[in-house]
Design a protein around this motif. Structure first.
Motif, PDB file in Angstrom:
ATOM      1  N   SER A  92      -7.678   1.837   6.961  1.00 35.63           N
ATOM      2  CA  SER A  92      -8.474   2.046   5.745  1.00 35.63           C
ATOM      3  C   SER A  92      -9.470   0.929   5.471  1.00 35.63           C
ATOM      4  O   SER A  92     -10.466   1.149   4.773  1.00 35.63           O
ATOM      5  CB  SER A  92      -7.540   2.180   4.533  1.00 35.63           C
ATOM      6  N   ASN A 144     -11.318   6.952  -0.665  1.00 37.85           N
ATOM      7  CA  ASN A 144     -11.154   8.403  -0.796  1.00 37.85           C
ATOM      8  C   ASN A 144      -9.831   8.661  -1.517  1.00 37.85           C
ATOM      9  O   ASN A 144      -8.763   8.370  -0.978  1.00 37.85           O
ATOM     10  CB  ASN A 144     -11.143   9.064   0.586  1.00 37.85           C
ATOM     11  N   GLU A 198      -8.100  11.122  -1.883  1.00 40.59           N
ATOM     12  CA  GLU A 198      -7.181  12.027  -1.189  1.00 40.59           C
ATOM     13  C   GLU A 198      -6.280  11.277  -0.210  1.00 40.59           C
ATOM     14  O   GLU A 198      -5.192  11.747   0.117  1.00 40.59           O
ATOM     15  CB  GLU A 198      -7.969  13.108  -0.440  1.00 40.59           C
ATOM     16  N   PHE A 199      -6.760  10.104   0.246  1.00 40.40           N
ATOM     17  CA  PHE A 199      -6.007   9.344   1.245  1.00 40.40           C
ATOM     18  C   PHE A 199      -5.642   7.934   0.793  1.00 40.40           C
ATOM     19  O   PHE A 199      -4.802   7.292   1.421  1.00 40.40           O
ATOM     20  CB  PHE A 199      -6.805   9.247   2.553  1.00 40.40           C
ATOM     21  N   HIS A 200      -6.281   7.462  -0.266  1.00 42.51           N
ATOM     22  CA  HIS A 200      -6.074   6.080  -0.696  1.00 42.51           C
ATOM     23  C   HIS A 200      -5.598   6.011  -2.148  1.00 42.51           C
ATOM     24  O   HIS A 200      -5.976   6.849  -2.966  1.00 42.51           O
ATOM     25  CB  HIS A 200      -7.378   5.280  -0.562  1.00 42.51           C
ATOM     26  N   GLN A 201      -4.792   4.999  -2.400  1.00 43.23           N
ATOM     27  CA  GLN A 201      -4.339   4.715  -3.761  1.00 43.23           C
ATOM     28  C   GLN A 201      -4.810   3.306  -4.124  1.00 43.23           C
ATOM     29  O   GLN A 201      -4.359   2.321  -3.541  1.00 43.23           O
ATOM     30  CB  GLN A 201      -2.813   4.811  -3.854  1.00 43.23           C
ATOM     31  N   GLU A 233      -5.824  -3.698   2.699  1.00 42.95           N
ATOM     32  CA  GLU A 233      -4.804  -2.650   2.740  1.00 42.95           C
ATOM     33  C   GLU A 233      -3.446  -3.297   2.489  1.00 42.95           C
ATOM     34  O   GLU A 233      -2.969  -4.094   3.292  1.00 42.95           O
ATOM     35  CB  GLU A 233      -4.823  -1.948   4.099  1.00 42.95           C
ATOM     36  N   GLY A 249      -1.228   3.777   5.277  1.00 44.10           N
ATOM     37  CA  GLY A 249      -1.095   5.212   5.028  1.00 44.10           C
ATOM     38  C   GLY A 249      -0.751   5.943   6.318  1.00 44.10           C
ATOM     39  O   GLY A 249      -1.068   5.474   7.414  1.00 44.10           O
ATOM     40  N   LEU A 295      -1.471  14.664   4.906  1.00 48.05           N
ATOM     41  CA  LEU A 295      -1.111  13.348   4.376  1.00 48.05           C
ATOM     42  C   LEU A 295       0.395  13.248   4.152  1.00 48.05           C
ATOM     43  O   LEU A 295       0.994  14.087   3.489  1.00 48.05           O
ATOM     44  CB  LEU A 295      -1.853  13.100   3.061  1.00 48.05           C
ATOM     45  N   ARG A 306       1.695   9.831   3.464  1.00 52.73           N
ATOM     46  CA  ARG A 306       1.714   8.805   2.429  1.00 52.73           C
ATOM     47  C   ARG A 306       0.336   8.165   2.332  1.00 52.73           C
ATOM     48  O   ARG A 306      -0.247   7.802   3.350  1.00 52.73           O
ATOM     49  CB  ARG A 306       2.756   7.733   2.763  1.00 52.73           C
ATOM     50  N   PRO A 307      -0.217   8.047   1.124  1.00 54.33           N
ATOM     51  CA  PRO A 307      -1.528   7.394   0.988  1.00 54.33           C
ATOM     52  C   PRO A 307      -1.399   5.889   1.199  1.00 54.33           C
ATOM     53  O   PRO A 307      -0.322   5.317   1.001  1.00 54.33           O
ATOM     54  CB  PRO A 307      -1.933   7.717  -0.454  1.00 54.33           C
ATOM     55  N   SER A 308      -2.479   5.277   1.611  1.00 56.49           N
ATOM     56  CA  SER A 308      -2.455   3.823   1.776  1.00 56.49           C
ATOM     57  C   SER A 308      -2.792   3.164   0.433  1.00 56.49           C
ATOM     58  O   SER A 308      -3.648   3.648  -0.310  1.00 56.49           O
ATOM     59  CB  SER A 308      -3.458   3.386   2.845  1.00 56.49           C
TER      60      SER A 308
END
Length: 205
Positions: free
Chosen positions: A141, A147, A149-152, A169, A173, A180, A182-184
């Protein structure tokens, strides 16, 4: 011509007329029989066609049912793998944190720590290799556009990167079968350093 001859002649004519009448009477019967047979054949053909359609529909229904059951089995298997893999991610994270917590110079001159670190890294690698064999992959990441949808996003920081790009990071993720897992957990740039440099340039001018 004698009387006997006349009688014989009349008998012959009567016999011939009788044969003609018999043939004429038989023709309609034959014709009716043919019509009846044709009708029965047509009915049999319709029944066979209807039966064939029913068999084809039954086969199609069975095939659809088989495919649906196979999909349910695969989905259940993937769901089981997903839950199991998700629970193992925490173990892999702990191994990563443990190896990262050991100072780089700690292994110098200390054979015990050096061997311990080698063993922990080997176990960590086995975790990720096992994940990949089961369709579970880690994605990178850092330096990418954020994003949701993929990141926290955990925090925002000033950095040289443009606003909205990922600086750090904190937790990797993972994807499973293109979905998905788990989000990163990431730190996102606010772009303030870049803006500050631009403002400083404008002020100096």
């Amino acid at each position: 011509m004698t009387k006997n001859n006349e009688e014989e002649q009349m008998k012959k004519e009567n016999n011939e007329n009788s044969k003609i009448r018999t043939n004429n009477e038989a023709e309609p019967k034959v014709s009716k029989n043919n019509l009846s047979i044709r009708k029965e054949n047509d009915e049999l053909k319709e029944r066979l066609k209807d039966l064939e359609n029913k068999i084809l529909r039954a086969l199609a229904d069975n095939e659809n049912l088989r495919k649906r059951h196979e999909k349910e089995i695969q989905d259940n298997l993937k769901f089981s793998i997903k839950n199991f893999a998700f629970s193992l991610l925490g173990v892999a994270d702990n191994f990563q944190r443990a190896t990262q917590s050991i100072p780089e110079k700690a292994e110098e001159g200390n054979e015990l720590i050096k061997n311990l670190l080698i063993g922990m890294k080997a176990i960590e690698k086995e975790f990720y290799d096992s994940f990949e064999k089961n369709g579970i992959k880690k994605f990178s990441s850092i330096g990418k556009k954020f994003n949701p949808e993929f990141h926290q996003a955990v925090s925002n920081v000033n950095s040289d990167l443009q606003e909205g790009f990922i600086v750090e990071e904190l937790q990797a993720g993972f994807m499973i079968d293109e979905k998905l897992l788990r989000p990163s957990m990431v730190t996102v740039s606010t772009g303030q350093k870049e803006k500050k440099i631009e403002n400083d340039k404008e002020s100096s001018e």
